[in-house]
Design an enzyme around this catalytic site. Structure first.
Site, PDB file in Angstrom:
ATOM      1  N   ARG A 168       2.406  18.946  26.017  1.00 35.77           N
ATOM      2  CA  ARG A 168       2.247  18.140  24.789  1.00 35.77           C
ATOM      3  C   ARG A 168       2.842  16.743  24.915  1.00 35.77           C
ATOM      4  O   ARG A 168       3.402  16.193  23.957  1.00 35.77           O
ATOM      5  CB  ARG A 168       2.863  18.848  23.576  1.00 35.77           C
ATOM      6  CG  ARG A 168       2.278  20.172  23.230  1.00 35.77           C
ATOM      7  CD  ARG A 168       0.783  20.115  22.869  1.00 35.77           C
ATOM      8  NE  ARG A 168       0.306  21.462  22.699  1.00 35.77           N
ATOM      9  CZ  ARG A 168      -0.176  22.200  23.706  1.00 35.77           C
ATOM     10  NH1 ARG A 168      -0.299  21.684  24.919  1.00 35.77           N
ATOM     11  NH2 ARG A 168      -0.562  23.429  23.490  1.00 35.77           N
ATOM     12  N   SER A 213       0.410  22.860  14.688  1.00 36.88           N
ATOM     13  CA  SER A 213       1.811  23.199  15.006  1.00 36.88           C
ATOM     14  C   SER A 213       2.727  22.023  14.670  1.00 36.88           C
ATOM     15  O   SER A 213       2.480  20.911  15.121  1.00 36.88           O
ATOM     16  CB  SER A 213       1.969  23.481  16.499  1.00 36.88           C
ATOM     17  OG  SER A 213       1.060  24.471  16.884  1.00 36.88           O
ATOM     18  N   GLU A 249       6.288  18.169  16.962  1.00 36.56           N
ATOM     19  CA  GLU A 249       5.118  17.887  17.820  1.00 36.56           C
ATOM     20  C   GLU A 249       4.324  16.637  17.399  1.00 36.56           C
ATOM     21  O   GLU A 249       4.026  15.794  18.238  1.00 36.56           O
ATOM     22  CB  GLU A 249       4.198  19.108  17.871  1.00 36.56           C
ATOM     23  CG  GLU A 249       3.032  18.879  18.819  1.00 36.56           C
ATOM     24  CD  GLU A 249       2.109  20.075  18.945  1.00 36.56           C
ATOM     25  OE1 GLU A 249       2.559  21.132  19.394  1.00 36.56           O
ATOM     26  OE2 GLU A 249       0.937  19.928  18.591  1.00 36.56           O
TER      27      GLU A 249
END
Ligand SMILES: Cc1cc2nc3c(=O)[nH]c(=O)nc-3n(C[C@H](O)[C@H](O)[C@H](O)COP(=O)(O)OP(=O)(O)OC[C@H]3O[C@@H](n4cnc5c(N)ncnc54)[C@H](O)[C@@H]3O)c2cc1C
Length: 339
Positions: free
Chosen positions: A164, A238, A334
């Site tokens: 990520r 998320s 995130e």
């Protein structure tokens, strides 16, 4: 059409549906628009480039220049015996691009079907799902340098992709507009089932390997069952990354939570399930102002109607500090948060 900045509430340009006002909103649709961004770039301390707004948290007022990328197109660059090199422009819908490739018989992106957002954002956080990441197929990323108006092609090795993250989420975050991505895809469908085998989902979905259409249907229905519909509730998927920790931190957390869900990455590296930790610290369904922890998946925060930036960030901070106190694990947000 004249290139000019607009006053805009970005509520309908971010999937968390936060009110966010700017006087400096600009949509890039052409080369002329790109040149305009370079002309005005130095007037601003900061720039925010957005695609579909599905991985950003915006403040109520923005003084920065906000650029939305909106140009599309898909073309084949090279046609090899077993592979094809495809270029897709930044404003294309990611899911539509995945489906376009599948329909053409170009494979590699299937596990990433149904991820919201645009093609241009895919390299930024190196999108990933079900054992595949964008970096697995990436050949290079083509970008516009805002400061000098040059077009540069960044080969995959120089994108510094990781879980990520990438150079675009870090050093280059506010200096570049990604114009297109180039991906190397296979002519042969070779399903990547590693994730399903590891997580023992394969028995539930034996049709996986039979046909590409069944495979895609399975991916899409798994995602629909786990994720809230962005049309109903504002969210960014998320909210926290799965933390990757050392053995020492892992063993410490295991001490508090013996049934902790984790994936061993290396000798001294463990990826922990952030959703499991948040759930087992008692946060599922909890609310702060108009923001709630999704009751089916604790990794997701939902806008229940009139959420404000501070509600989101306060709830996130409460969750992270509670998880840290109870497990010693630090959670990292995130989506890209703009203050
Ligand atoms: C329901 C839901 C499920 C999701 N599931 C997943 C998942 O499974 N896996 C996953 O990885 N992500 C997932 N996401 C997160 C999100 O969809 C991805 O990160 C997506 O790539 C964001 O695309 P976007 O166009 O909306 O980007 P935005 O939110 O607009 O931007 C995200 C970041 O990319 C930058 N950016 C965007 N476009 C450009 C450009 N052209 N040039 C330079 N920088 C740019 C922005 O500055 C920002 O830092 C999910 C989100 C939602 C809402």
């Amino acid at each position: 059409m004249k290139s000019e900045l607009k006053h805009q509430n970005l509520k309908y340009f971010n999937t968390f549906k936060l009110n966010s006002y700017t006087d400096h909103f600009f949509i890039v649709r052409s080369f002329k628009d790109l040149k305009f961004t370079t002309n005005i770039f130095s007037d601003y301390k900061d720039t925010i480039v957005i695609g579909g707004g599905s991985n950003i948290i915006l403040p109520e007022y923005i003084a920065s220049l906000v650029i939305k990328v909106d140009f599309s197109g898909i073309r084949m660059i090279s046609n090899f015996e077993n592979t094809v090199l495809i270029e897709a422009y930044a404003g294309e819908s990611w899911h539509d691009f995945v489906m376009y490739c599948i329909n053409k018989g170009w494979y590699g992106l299937e596990n990433l079907a149904f991820i919201p957002g645009t093609v241009g954002a895919a390299p930024v956080q190196n999108i990933g799902a079900y054992g595949v990441e964008f970096s697995n197929c990436c050949h290079s990323v083509v970008a516009w340098s805002l400061s000098d108006g040059k077009v540069i092609e960044i080969p995959v090795k120089e994108c510094f992709f990781s879980y990520r993250s990438s150079i675009f989420k870090q050093e280059l975050n506010r200096n570049l507009i990604i114009l297109s991505v180039r991906v190397l895809l296979s002519r042969k469908w070779n399903p990547n089932l590693e994730y399903f085998k590891r997580n023992d989902f394969l028995s539930k979905t034996p049709e996986h390997t039979d046909s590409i259409n069944d495979f895609i249907d399975t991916i899409c229905s798994m995602r629909k069952s786990k994720l809230p519909n962005i049309k109903e509730f504002g969210n960014v998927g998320s909210f926290f990354k799965n933390p990757i920790v050392t053995k020492e931190i892992f063993l410490n957390a295991l001490n508090f939570f013996p049934s902790l869900v984790f994936w061993k990455q290396g000798e001294d590296s463990y990826k922990l399930s952030a959703g499991w930790l948040i759930d087992n610290c008692g946060w599922k369904g909890k609310k702060y102002g108009s923001v709630a922890v999704y009751d089916k998946n604790a990794l997701i925060l939902l806008n229940q109607g009139s959420a404000k930036f501070d509600d989101v960030m306060n709830l996130a901070a409460l969750i992270a500090s509670d998880v840290y106190c109870k497990s010693g694990v630090i959670l990292e947000i995130e989506p890209k948060v703009y203050y």
